[in-house]
Design a protein around this motif. Structure first.
Motif, mmCIF file in Angstrom:
data_model
loop_
_atom_site.group_PDB
_atom_site.id
_atom_site.type_symbol
_atom_site.label_atom_id
_atom_site.label_comp_id
_atom_site.label_asym_id
_atom_site.label_seq_id
_atom_site.Cartn_x
_atom_site.Cartn_y
_atom_site.Cartn_z
ATOM 1 N N MET A 94 0.804 -1.196 0.033
ATOM 2 C CA MET A 94 0.123 -0.069 0.236
ATOM 3 C C MET A 94 0.904 1.348 -0.101
ATOM 4 O O MET A 94 0.606 2.363 0.229
ATOM 5 N N MET A 95 2.114 1.099 -0.462
ATOM 6 C CA MET A 95 2.891 2.350 -0.287
ATOM 7 C C MET A 95 3.859 2.382 -1.441
ATOM 8 O O MET A 95 4.413 1.010 -1.654
ATOM 9 N N VAL A 96 4.159 3.461 -2.078
ATOM 10 C CA VAL A 96 5.416 3.260 -3.209
ATOM 11 C C VAL A 96 6.356 4.528 -3.029
ATOM 12 O O VAL A 96 5.706 5.477 -2.610
ATOM 13 N N ALA A 97 7.260 4.393 -3.601
ATOM 14 C CA ALA A 97 8.454 5.317 -3.497
ATOM 15 C C ALA A 97 8.916 5.587 -4.722
ATOM 16 O O ALA A 97 9.338 4.741 -5.720
ATOM 17 N N ILE A 98 8.430 6.534 -5.407
ATOM 18 C CA ILE A 98 8.980 7.239 -6.985
ATOM 19 C C ILE A 98 10.201 7.951 -6.659
ATOM 20 O O ILE A 98 10.322 8.977 -6.030
ATOM 21 N N ALA A 99 11.485 7.347 -7.024
ATOM 22 C CA ALA A 99 12.641 7.972 -6.861
ATOM 23 C C ALA A 99 13.233 8.358 -8.197
ATOM 24 O O ALA A 99 12.962 7.842 -9.439
ATOM 25 N N GLY A 100 13.807 9.418 -8.454
ATOM 26 C CA GLY A 100 14.542 10.126 -9.497
ATOM 27 C C GLY A 100 15.123 11.382 -9.483
ATOM 28 O O GLY A 100 14.840 11.907 -8.553
ATOM 29 N N VAL A 119 5.168 8.228 -2.264
ATOM 30 C CA VAL A 119 6.172 9.369 -1.711
ATOM 31 C C VAL A 119 7.096 9.474 -3.055
ATOM 32 O O VAL A 119 7.407 8.737 -3.769
ATOM 33 N N THR A 120 7.350 10.652 -3.176
ATOM 34 C CA THR A 120 8.220 11.163 -4.173
ATOM 35 C C THR A 120 9.393 11.735 -3.416
ATOM 36 O O THR A 120 9.523 12.240 -2.800
ATOM 37 N N SER A 121 10.762 11.211 -4.152
ATOM 38 C CA SER A 121 11.983 11.971 -3.738
ATOM 39 C C SER A 121 13.144 11.699 -4.744
ATOM 40 O O SER A 121 13.037 10.967 -5.510
ATOM 41 N N ARG A 122 14.186 12.501 -4.529
ATOM 42 C CA ARG A 122 15.319 12.377 -5.271
ATOM 43 C C ARG A 122 16.178 11.297 -4.652
ATOM 44 O O ARG A 122 17.044 10.959 -5.526
ATOM 45 N N THR A 123 15.867 10.837 -3.639
ATOM 46 C CA THR A 123 16.765 9.786 -2.884
ATOM 47 C C THR A 123 15.873 8.624 -3.224
ATOM 48 O O THR A 123 14.537 8.706 -3.542
ATOM 49 N N GLN A 124 16.536 7.256 -2.966
ATOM 50 C CA GLN A 124 15.739 6.165 -3.291
ATOM 51 C C GLN A 124 15.047 5.619 -2.036
ATOM 52 O O GLN A 124 14.313 4.519 -1.987
ATOM 53 N N LEU A 125 15.245 6.357 -0.831
ATOM 54 C CA LEU A 125 14.387 5.847 0.266
ATOM 55 C C LEU A 125 14.736 4.491 0.790
ATOM 56 O O LEU A 125 13.560 3.676 0.808
ATOM 57 N N PRO A 126 15.851 4.016 1.039
ATOM 58 C CA PRO A 126 16.025 2.599 1.182
ATOM 59 C C PRO A 126 15.425 2.249 2.757
ATOM 60 O O PRO A 126 14.866 0.947 2.711
ATOM 61 N N GLY A 127 15.279 2.824 3.586
ATOM 62 C CA GLY A 127 14.484 2.731 4.788
ATOM 63 C C GLY A 127 13.102 2.499 4.597
ATOM 64 O O GLY A 127 12.346 1.586 5.268
ATOM 65 N N LEU A 128 12.286 2.978 3.660
ATOM 66 C CA LEU A 128 10.846 2.738 3.486
ATOM 67 C C LEU A 128 10.949 1.436 2.542
ATOM 68 O O LEU A 128 9.941 0.530 3.034
ATOM 69 N N ILE A 129 11.780 1.282 1.723
ATOM 70 C CA ILE A 129 11.694 -0.139 0.897
ATOM 71 C C ILE A 129 12.094 -1.184 1.700
ATOM 72 O O ILE A 129 11.351 -2.190 1.586
ATOM 73 N N THR A 130 13.234 -1.208 2.500
ATOM 74 C CA THR A 130 13.697 -2.372 3.165
ATOM 75 C C THR A 130 12.894 -2.438 4.660
ATOM 76 O O THR A 130 12.346 -3.395 5.001
#
Length: 938
Positions: free
Chosen positions: A286-292, A399-410
């Protein structure tokens, strides 16, 4: 044009949000005095007193005049600020709104005259936002210290008034952290103490409020010998009695928020990513992190998708820009974002706890079980996002971010969506949507150039489309020409969010020092990608530490790592990085280039020695400290490294040329010689030796110029440009004779032999080869002697003396095997195969050719392998092995075509065509081949 002049922090001038260099400290002091006294005449004596106090400079009035003249030129053409000489002094005419100090005082005064508490609070918050630190932070004079003191008191009073307004409006929970800090900083200020006590009481922490009163009373008695004021004692009594007048303001009940910003249009492409987001609605995550990278279109995608599905979230949509990468570099405090959500949900201020964790818990309780969408845009890192996450699986979070947000992914199981550039078709569609089909179809060539310039970067496409849309009369070809001239500067818009360099600068500002340094240096590194060890050499750090730095840049979406473990940048990001690299000190930048050039040059020489160990190595100076060379083990590893790094090695030579590092230019040409010969990179070989010849003019060693002419001649031979080849080889021979250098004379005769052979003069070729053989024997160089013995045998065979030719070649083969010269042995086996075929021993010819082919393939010498395959087909055809001849020629044809050897490819294609027309009676046409070069050092 917007001009801002600031003193509430560092003294500075900004034009269109870009900081302008005001000069050194004294000049900034002059500007500070004029800004404080804006629109008022300041005499020269006043300037001298306020800037220099009791230590004025020599010719002080002239110095003041010079400083003012510089400032006048700085502000020239800006209506928001001009300096005029008047009445024995100067006056800076400025719009009060453009000077932060005067704007601050206007806002505070307006707030004091405002009857609406809410509006008054808003004005004071705007005023406080103008402060960026201590006033005149970078300056120190007695007058500035006095003015700074007055301003500090003004600010303290305004902040205290702001707290009163916030308390009256029931916003005690929001300001409680700030009040706690102010109380600690001003422990004896009774007004601040009263505000803090009231906020604690309203937040349900009455015991803490009473305890604070007791501590204050004890401190006042101990330090001042007095009791608290009557006002503070009355407040204490009201808190004790739970006076209803202290109750907080009540707000409306919980509401349904609809916070999504406007639908972004136009939107094209991204179908794969939209599909990934669609899957969220029907899957367990239920959560997605869009990075770029900045400007890549993350918010564009998130909002487009959110508006498409807004109806599927009946309990509301929350949106917040977390300002993780903003112009001021200050990400939003999660407490502010949580409070904003609670306000949007209509929570009564009195119900909001003071602690961030408690606020987040309340937020999770309120959205539990609700079908809500949260868009958390522009997050700095996972820590900023975690307090804002709902605890219920009924909510969807993007969530959108210029970083990959590994804390949210892992840690939270977020689905990672990596956003890259648009495809050429998507870019074309976006331009068509913005500019209209007619304009796009009218100039396809210009449109293709615009697409290539933007490189699929959505922000770049939008900026270019904006330039074209605002000038509909201008042909797109003219806009494309502007882009060619301006480069990255064409994407530097007047508004920060519409400027690619500015947007990228916000990402850069978030980097730590090592990341920022490597990011800049990668912009000037040779080639389009880079390995770990090359990057470590570039920055001068150990590889393990460099890997961590690169990982940080990758997580910041400024670089990418491919499947081979190599790092690369988008062309526009590289251009931005290169522009800031030149801001670094020259010695730092040049030292980095020296290290990375040493990495490529020294590793290339190691590879060259592996490929041809019989070659005498050239002398290289020790690599610069901090250089990390690539370890190579064996021929396959050396060829693989050179195959991968060739574009970077060529770019390295270009950098060496630009830096006037002439020795490195020549050395790179030399170290690539064997590789270029084996791979048949004929045009690259010509280019590097043309550069090496120019560099040799600046080197003290005469042999360097001789070798450059010789190898340039060799390059021209490979391209069939025999007149130019002969000119350079004859020049090399003259120089070698003048220098009495027997080795260079021998090498040059060897190449002249080949040149004459290819022009059909076999007898002259044999004469040159014989002279080369005589030199090598006198030098006692058995490897070179064997190679030239093969050449003599080859030319002898070409003039028809096969018996003598075979004897020479067999003697050469024995010597080459004895000295483990694999490449020479392969060349000689090829010669023997040709002699066998010409004398009718086709089976033996096939055997010799096959042995040669195996060795050439083991060496990675695809250039000579193509020649041997071409030759091998003839004895197969002579023996009636038509299908084997066809397959062999087909393989040779493919290699010739890949190597750009068009004439050879056409000749083999004619053989194949004849074979197809008449497979049984196809006539033998003796191949006129180039003899495999027996020694890559020649």
């Amino acid at each position: 044009m917007t001009v801002q002049m600031r003193v509430l922090g560092e003294v500075e001038v900004r034009v269109n949000a870009q900081r302008v260099d005001v000069g050194h400290a004294r000049q900034r002091c002059v500007l500070a005095v004029l800004l404080v006294e804006a629109n008022t005449v300041v005499t020269v004596d006043q300037l001298l007193d306020r800037v220099w106090a009791d230590r004025p400079p020599r010719r002080s009035r002239e110095v003041v005049s010079n400083y003012v003249s510089r400032l006048r030129r700085l502000l020239e053409g800006n209506s928001a600020g001009t300096i005029e000489r008047r009445g024995g002094g100067y006056v800076l005419h400025a719009d009060p709104e453009s000077v932060d100090l005067h704007l601050y005082r206007r806002l505070v005064a307006q707030a004091h005259n405002e009857n609406d508490d809410s509006h008054a609070l808003q004005l004071l918050e705007q005023a406080e936002a103008l402060w960026r630190g201590e006033a005149f932070a970078d300056l120190e004079t007695p007058w500035i210290a006095e003015v700074r003191g007055h301003l500090t008191m003004e600010r303290f009073a305004a902040v205290t008034d702001r707290a009163d307004l916030a308390l009256r409006l029931g916003r005690h929970a929001v300001i409680l952290p700030d009040l706690a800090a102010r109380t600690a900083a001003h422990p004896l200020d009774e007004r601040v103490a009263g505000q803090y006590m009231l906020a604690l009481h309203r937040a349900g922490r009455t015991a803490d409020a009473l305890a604070h009163y007791r501590r204050l009373r004890e401190q006042l008695l101990e330090e001042l010998g007095t009791d608290p004021s009557a006002a503070l004692r009355n407040l204490h009594q009201q808190i004790l009695s739970a006076d209803s007048e202290l109750a907080p303001v009540v707000v409306a009940p919980l509401t349904v928020p609809r916070q999504l910003p406007a639908v972004p249009v136009p939107f094209v492409g991204r179908q794969q990513h939209v599909g990934q987001l669609d899957a969220l609605l029907h899957g367990p995550v239920m959560m997605v992190a869009i990075a770029g990278a900045g400007g890549i279109g993350k918010t564009w995608l998130a909002l487009h998708w959110a508006h498409r599905h807004a109806g599927e979230f009946p309990d509301g949509q929350l949106f917040v820009d977390l300002r993780g990468f903003s112009p001021d570099g200050q990400p939003m405090n999660p407490a502010v974002a949580v409070r904003g959500f609670l306000d949007a949900l209509g929570v009564e201020p009195g119900r909001i706890p003071t602690d961030l964790h408690a606020q987040a818990a309340l937020f999770r309780s309120l959205v539990a079980g609700k079908q809500m969408l949260l868009i958390l845009d522009n997050a700095r890192d996972s820590a900023q996002v975690l307090p804002l996450l709902p605890g219920s699986e009924s909510c969807t979070v993007v969530v959108t971010s210029r970083t990959q947000l590994p804390g949210l992914i892992t840690g939270r199981g977020a689905h990672h969506v990596a956003l890259d550039v648009l495809s050429s078709n998507e870019t074309h569609a976006l331009l068509t949507d913005r500019l209209g089909k007619a304009r796009i179809t009218a100039e396809p060539t210009a449109v293709g150039e615009l697409i290539g310039f933007c490189g699929g970067f959505p922000l770049a496409v939008s900026i270019v489309a904006g330039h074209a849309a605002t000038r509909p009369h201008l042909p797109l070809a003219s806009i494309a020409a502007e882009l060619r001239d301006l480069g990255l500067g064409a994407l530097n818009g007047t508004e920060p969010t519409a400027s690619l360099p500015t947007v990228l600068s916000w990402s850069r500002n978030a980097l730590d020092p090592h990341q920022a340094q490597l990011f800049a240096l990668l912009g000037i590194a040779p080639g389009a990608d880079i390995s770990l060890l090359a990057a470590a050499s570039l920055i001068g750090l150990p590889p393990t530490e460099t890997r961590t730095v690169l990982r940080g840049l990758e997580q910041a979406s400024l670089i990418t790592q491919d499947a081979r473990g190599r790092y690369c940048m988008h062309d526009l990001i590289r251009a931005y990085a290169a522009s800031i690299a030149h801001d670094q000190p020259d010695d730092t930048r040049l030292a980095a280039l020296r290290r990375v050039l040493d990495f490529y040059t020294c590793t290339a020489q190691t590879a060259d020695q592996i490929l041809f160990p019989h070659q005498v190595p050239i002398h290289l100076d020790p690599a610069a400290p901090g250089t990390h060379l690539q370890p190579l083990s064996g021929t396959p590893a050396a060829m693989a490294w050179l195959d991968t790094e060739l574009p970077n090695l060529l770019a390295t030579q270009h950098i060496a040329i630009a830096c006037n590092w002439h020795r490195t230019v020549w050395q790179l040409a030399w170290t690539l010689m064997t590789f270029h010969n084996r791979r048949g990179h004929l045009h690259d070989r010509l280019a590097v030796w043309q550069a090496a010849l120019a560099a040799a003019d600046h080197l003290p060693e005469k042999a360097a110029r001789t070798d450059a002419h010789r190898n340039l001649g060799r390059a021209y031979v490979g391209l069939g440009r025999y007149e130019e080849a002969t000119g350079h080889l004859n020049h090399a021979l003259i120089l070698a004779e003048q220098q009495q250098d027997a080795v260079l004379q021998a090498h040059t005769h060897h190449l002249l032999a080949r040149t004459h052979e290819l022009q059909g003069d076999d007898q002259t070729a044999l004469d040159h080869a014989t002279r080369a053989l005589s030199f090598y024997r006198s030098l006692h160089e058995p490897v070179w002697e064997a190679g030239t013995l093969n050449a003599v045998g080859w030319y002898t065979a070409r003039i028809g003396d096969y018996t003598t030719a075979r004897a020479h070649c067999e003697a050469a083969l024995a010597m080459q095997r004895h000295h483990h010269n694999t490449e020479g042995a392969a060349a000689t086996l090829d010669s023997l195969g040709w002699i066998d075929h010409r004398t009718g021993d086709h089976h033996r010819a096939i055997d010799h050719y096959t042995q040669a082919l195996i060795l050439f393939r083991d060496l990675g010498n695809t250039f000579q392998a193509a020649n041997t395959l071409d030759n091998l087909a003839h004895p197969h055809l002579a023996l009636g092995n038509t299908e084997q001849a066809r397959l062999t020629w087909q393989e040779a044809f493919e290699l010739y075509r890949q190597q750009g050897r068009d004439q050879d490819a056409e000749r083999v294609q004619r053989h194949l065509a004849e074979l197809s027309r008449s497979p049984q009676t196809a006539p033998f046409r003796g191949v006129r081949r180039s003899a495999p070069h027996p020694d890559t050092s020649l």
